[in-house]
Design a protein around this motif. Structure first.
Motif, PDB file in Angstrom:
ATOM      1  N   LEU A  15       1.149   4.081  -3.027  1.00 45.58           N
ATOM      2  CA  LEU A  15       0.882   5.499  -2.765  1.00 45.58           C
ATOM      3  C   LEU A  15       2.081   6.368  -3.163  1.00 45.58           C
ATOM      4  O   LEU A  15       1.928   7.425  -3.778  1.00 45.58           O
ATOM      5  CB  LEU A  15       0.558   5.715  -1.283  1.00 45.58           C
ATOM      6  CG  LEU A  15      -0.851   5.332  -0.822  1.00 45.58           C
ATOM      7  CD1 LEU A  15      -0.966   5.448   0.685  1.00 45.58           C
ATOM      8  CD2 LEU A  15      -1.889   6.216  -1.501  1.00 45.58           C
ATOM      9  N   LYS A  63       0.830  -1.202   0.000  1.00 45.13           N
ATOM     10  CA  LYS A  63       0.000   0.000   0.000  1.00 45.13           C
ATOM     11  C   LYS A  63       0.870   1.260   0.000  1.00 45.13           C
ATOM     12  O   LYS A  63       0.657   2.196  -0.767  1.00 45.13           O
ATOM     13  CB  LYS A  63      -0.903  -0.024   1.238  1.00 45.13           C
ATOM     14  CG  LYS A  63      -2.037   0.974   1.171  1.00 45.13           C
ATOM     15  CD  LYS A  63      -2.882   0.910   2.434  1.00 45.13           C
ATOM     16  CE  LYS A  63      -3.552   2.245   2.667  1.00 45.13           C
ATOM     17  NZ  LYS A  63      -3.908   2.457   4.059  1.00 45.13           N
ATOM     18  N   VAL A 122       1.229   8.884   3.685  1.00 39.41           N
ATOM     19  CA  VAL A 122       1.897   7.586   3.574  1.00 39.41           C
ATOM     20  C   VAL A 122       2.496   7.198   4.918  1.00 39.41           C
ATOM     21  O   VAL A 122       2.344   6.074   5.374  1.00 39.41           O
ATOM     22  CB  VAL A 122       2.976   7.615   2.472  1.00 39.41           C
ATOM     23  CG1 VAL A 122       3.653   6.260   2.350  1.00 39.41           C
ATOM     24  CG2 VAL A 122       2.355   8.001   1.142  1.00 39.41           C
TER      25      VAL A 122
END
Lengths: 149, 502
Positions: free
Chosen positions: A79, A75, A111
């Motif tokens: 990002l 993830k 993030v």
């Protein structure tokens, strides 16, 4: 890992085949007088061969020991990649200072989940200091954007 | 005598105030970038490359050489303090350097790395002075077959020492060569695989791809792992090694310098090869072998010296043959070409002030590193203590500015980002970026030399084996290729490669 290694080999094989077809469109010449298509064609064939061997090796799982085991937090990676792409596409229009400010804030706040205060402070400092060093002192041409600086 | 006169000329160039200033800028920025985890000499050079466009050629090259040295030294600093090697060449330094730091001996480790590099730099300078003219003479007899054999050997060596399997390394090398054909054909001028893109017309740029595969890939990998190296916390005091440290390090430094210099002459990843060779040699020669891996100072001194000497060695094929044996050397070729200077057999004759100026400036750069880094080490340590979460956005920013500043082209930023993600995916399944990048660098030279050779020989491949220099290089290449395929020797290579990859 076995699966992804096999998949990678298949993708490379597909790339090799595309390259093979594309290099056939270029003039090959002859072995005694090779032209523009000669080297790419030979390489595409070699790439096809090695990726096929790699595919067989991956299925046998004989090379698993050399592959990294630790899993990644995808993830965060996605990002960050998104931020890089947006920066690349937007920063000539927006301008260096603003784009950099937003880029750093996004990474730190969304993030890394740091506080807004820290994100704003680092973003501001990074944009201004890098602008002074690269834009002013080293003369790197940085896009001015709508701020016109 | 003429060598001394030439060296005098060199020092008069290197000690010119402007050149001295930019040598300092190079060394300082190089060290700064080299200390940042994930960034090495390539990023450092890319960031400052545009600045060199407006300079005199000698000043430009002097600054670039300074950046290179500085970045390598910065890499050793992170190896010792955080156990993160800046680049392949300093992997070995981690083994004993980090252990020394953990035992409270970070000071002597950093000190001996700097002093060892300095002594090796001196040795390399002397070697460069005497060997470059000799090789310059040989270079005149280098034809296309020799160049082809040299590129072939370089690619085989980098694959042989890759941390992935030989097959995967060769596959990456072939992929690099194939992508290297993108752009204008060097001989006929025909466009290949550009699909109308102006940026691709000049080929896939080395800087964006290298920054992507090294810089971006490294950052993505690290942030995905939430990696945080353990920064050596205590205050560092006593950088100067003790008398006992000196006694233990003296011969390793001398041996490392000699081995490193000669390995530097080889095409391929000479920095990593030389530091590893030196480490293996010291371990074998040592009377207390068990201390290696647990903070033996010889394990820092030897490889650091070898690494530095190999840099001087690598300048010889660059300056005398125009042959770049690694990516940094390829960037040097690019920088020289921008100023209309063609490195090759005639370089020394046509540009004596440039050649000897660079040689002398490497020496000056080494002195500066020594003077600069002893007091600045504290700043580098503080930099390393900044949490990675704050550091990596800045590292990415440096990559973005670095790539953009070279050509002011957004497409190259996209190439960098794409290279970064492809590099990460390939790394995850056991492919290594090093053979790919060297292939991308050597591809155009390999292709034109192959095609010219075949034209000369009218299509016969015996041309590569009938000329002595090329025959020797080809035999070496095939020796490496075949031994890596024989099962018994294969495991030995894998062990070697695994240790090199850390």
């Amino acid at each position: 890992m076995k699966k992804s290694a096999a998949l990678a080999s298949i993708l490379l094989l597909a790339l090799a085949l595309v390259a093979l077809i594309e290099s056939m469109k270029l003039p090959f010449g002859s072995v005694s007088a090779p032209a523009a298509g000669f080297f790419p064609l030979v390489l595409a064939a070699l790439l096809a061969l090695t990726s096929l061997l790699g595919f067989v090796g991956a299925l046998r799982g004989s090379e698993a020991s050399l592959v990294e085991e630790q899993s990644l937090i995808w993830k965060k990676i996605l990002l960050t990649l998104g931020a890089l792409l947006v920066f690349a596409l937007a920063f000539e229009r927006v301008g260096y200072l603003v784009a950099t400010f937003l880029f750093i804030i996004f990474l730190l706040r969304f993030v890394e989940r740091k506080s807004w205060g820290l994100a704003l402070a680092v973003g501001f400092a990074a944009a201004v200091i890098s602008y002074v060093i690269f834009g002013l002192l080293l003369g790197t041409p940085l896009p001015p954007g709508f701020l016109q600086i | 005598m003429s060598t001394l006169a030439n060296l005098g000329l060199g020092f008069s160039v290197a000690l010119d105030p402007t050149n001295l200033l930019f040598c300092f800028v190079g060394v300082f920025v190089g060290t700064f970038i080299g200390v940042l985890p994930g960034l090495g000499p390539i990023a450092a050079i890319a960031l400052l490359l545009p600045l060199t466009f407006k300079m005199a050629p000698a000043t430009a090259i002097i600054m670039l050489a300074g950046i290179y040295y500085g970045a390598m030294y910065g890499g050793s600093t992170t190896s010792i303090l955080v156990n993160i090697p800046g680049e392949a060449a300093s992997v070995v330094t981690c083994l004993d350097g980090y252990q020394m730091a953990r035992q409270g001996r970070a000071g002597p480790a950093l000190g001996i790395a700097a002093l060892g590099s300095f002594i090796a730099g001196t040795f390399g300078l002397v070697g460069l002075m005497f060997f470059a003219p000799v090789l310059g003479g040989v270079a005149l007899r280098f034809g296309p077959p020799e160049y082809f054999a040299l590129t072939f050997l370089g690619l085989t060596l980098v694959s042989y020492l890759s941390r992935s399997t030989m097959l995967k390394a060769l596959l990456m090398a072939i992929l690099g060569l194939l992508l290297g054909t993108i752009g204008t054909d060097p001989i006929s001028g025909q466009e290949r695989f550009t699909y109308g893109s102006l940026t691709l017309g000049d080929g896939l740029g080395l800087v964006p791809v290298a920054m992507g595969v090294f810089g971006i890939t490294e950052v993505l990998d690290n942030l995905g792992k939430n990696l945080r190296g353990d920064v050596y916390g205590r205050e560092i005091k006593g950088l100067l090694p003790s008398r006992k440290d000196w006694q233990e390090s003296f011969w390793p430094i001398i041996r490392g310098s000699i081995v490193g210099f000669f390995i530097g002459l080889l095409p391929g990843p000479s920095g990593a090869m030389s530091s590893f060779a030196s480490y293996a040699m010291e371990k074998r020669l040592s009377r207390h072998r068990e201390k290696f891996g647990h903070g033996a100072i010889e394990g820092v001194a030897g490889p650091e010296a070898a690494n530095n000497a190999s840099t001087a060695g690598a300048f010889i094929p660059l300056l005398s043959l125009g042959f770049p044996s690694n990516i940094v050397m390829a960037l040097f070729v690019g920088a020289l070409l921008i100023h209309g200077v063609q490195p090759g057999p005639l370089f020394m004759k046509n540009y004596p002030e440039l050649f000897w100026g660079v040689v002398a400036s490497m020496y000056v750069g080494n002195v500066m590193l020594l003077v600069l880094n002893l007091p600045l080490i504290g700043i580098w340590v503080k930099l390393l203590k900044v949490p990675y979460a704050i550091l990596y956005p800045l590292i990415l920013l440096f990559c973005l500015i670095g790539v953009y500043s070279v050509n002011n082209n957004v497409v190259e930023i996209l190439i960098m980002v794409i290279s970064g993600i492809v590099g990460l995916l390939l790394r995850r399944v056991g492919f290594d970026g090093a053979p790919f990048l060297l292939a991308l660098v050597l591809g155009p030279l390999m292709e034109s030399s192959l095609r010219q050779s075949l034209l000369i020989s009218r299509g016969s491949f015996t041309i590569f084996f009938s000329r002595p220099v090329s025959a020797v290089l080809m035999l070496l290449t095939f020796a490496f290729l075949f031994t890596s395929l024989i099962p018994a020797l294969k495991t030995k290579r894998e062990k070697l490669a695994a240790r090199m990859g850390g």
